[in-house]
Scaffold this motif. Sequence first.
Motif, short mmCIF file in Angstrom:
data_model
loop_
_atom_site.label_atom_id
_atom_site.label_comp_id
_atom_site.label_asym_id
_atom_site.label_seq_id
_atom_site.Cartn_x
_atom_site.Cartn_y
_atom_site.Cartn_z
N GLU A 37 0.83 -1.20 0.00
CA GLU A 37 0.00 0.00 0.00
C GLU A 37 0.87 1.25 0.00
N TRP A 38 1.96 1.24 0.76
CA TRP A 38 2.88 2.37 0.77
C TRP A 38 3.48 2.58 -0.62
N THR A 39 3.88 1.48 -1.25
CA THR A 39 4.50 1.57 -2.58
C THR A 39 3.51 2.15 -3.58
N VAL A 106 8.82 -0.09 -14.59
CA VAL A 106 8.65 -1.31 -13.79
C VAL A 106 9.25 -1.03 -12.42
N HIS A 107 8.45 -1.27 -11.37
CA HIS A 107 8.91 -0.96 -10.01
C HIS A 107 8.61 -2.11 -9.08
N ASP A 108 9.56 -2.42 -8.20
CA ASP A 108 9.39 -3.49 -7.22
C ASP A 108 8.32 -3.13 -6.20
N ALA A 109 7.42 -4.07 -5.91
CA ALA A 109 6.40 -3.85 -4.89
C ALA A 109 7.02 -3.62 -3.52
N ALA A 110 8.22 -4.16 -3.30
CA ALA A 110 8.87 -4.08 -1.99
C ALA A 110 9.81 -2.90 -1.86
N ARG A 111 9.62 -1.86 -2.67
CA ARG A 111 10.40 -0.62 -2.53
C ARG A 111 9.44 0.53 -2.20
N PRO A 112 9.02 0.62 -0.94
CA PRO A 112 8.00 1.63 -0.57
C PRO A 112 8.55 3.03 -0.36
N CYS A 113 9.87 3.20 -0.36
CA CYS A 113 10.45 4.50 -0.02
C CYS A 113 10.97 5.24 -1.24
N VAL A 114 10.60 4.81 -2.43
CA VAL A 114 11.05 5.50 -3.64
C VAL A 114 10.57 6.95 -3.62
N ARG A 162 24.64 -0.06 -8.01
CA ARG A 162 23.58 -0.96 -7.57
C ARG A 162 22.30 -0.62 -8.31
N ALA A 163 21.71 -1.59 -8.97
CA ALA A 163 20.48 -1.35 -9.72
C ALA A 163 19.30 -1.20 -8.75
N LEU A 164 18.50 -0.17 -8.96
CA LEU A 164 17.29 0.08 -8.21
C LEU A 164 16.10 0.00 -9.17
N THR A 165 14.93 0.32 -8.69
CA THR A 165 13.77 0.53 -9.54
C THR A 165 13.10 1.81 -9.10
N LYS A 213 15.07 -2.00 -0.95
CA LYS A 213 14.16 -3.11 -1.21
C LYS A 213 14.01 -3.92 0.07
N VAL A 214 12.78 -4.11 0.51
CA VAL A 214 12.53 -4.86 1.74
C VAL A 214 12.65 -6.35 1.43
#
Length: 244
Positions: A37-39, A106-114, A162-165, A213-214
């Motif tokens: 939900e945060w993401t 494309v964004h990781d669901a587990a990266r809520p702090c982008v 380091r690759a992020l999304t 990434k969490v």
Amino acid sequence: MAIERSWCVVPAAGRGARFGADRPKQYVALAGRPLIEWTLDRLAATPCIAGIVVVLAAGDTGWRARERIGDTPLLTATGAGERSGSVLAGLRALPREVGDDAFVLVHDAARPCVRSDDIARLVEHGAAAGGGLLAAPVRDTLKRADGETRVAATEPREARWRALTPQLFRRGELVAALERAQAEGITITDESMAMERAGHRPLLVEGAESNIKVTTPADLALAEYLLSREWGMGNGEWGMGNGE
């Protein structure tokens, strides 16, 4: 210069086995709400994102169905057992008006702090370069281990990132690159890897180190700290009403 608005695919069909929870990682509680939900709130609050496609596992019982987050359209698709298959499913579920030449995120669901400003810079500079990804320069000393977990060598950190999304590519080119990797039996760990194998040279756009990434419970605690710090500083972007 006006920034192009892009749709965003969020693969969320994984089980998050490394996290060790009793539910898929994206539904673990983070500051009182499911992590995903945060993401999604952060993505929906980003002006350059036109809509979101969330890719879910078949039979997902944790998902709270809705058609919009605030003013941002929200679609879903059924994913696969591996990331590339889930991203392909999301790309195929995009609205018809999103053509092959359109840039998609494309964004990781587990990266809520982008950060929204990082996404905006990626869309602006990545689109001008034909594709790109958020990334962070490696600042730590790197060690290569041998089979006994002893140091085999110190690796140079210059030119290492380091690759992020999110990662940003044209829809048609990314579909072709992912399909080619699947046909060749290659495990793809991020979309840039597929594009690199297809001969592309994505642009590295520096993003904030806070875009974590969490993956473990320790990461979850850090994400909660980062979110609470943003909220405590009075940054309205972290408001909790956008997804309700």
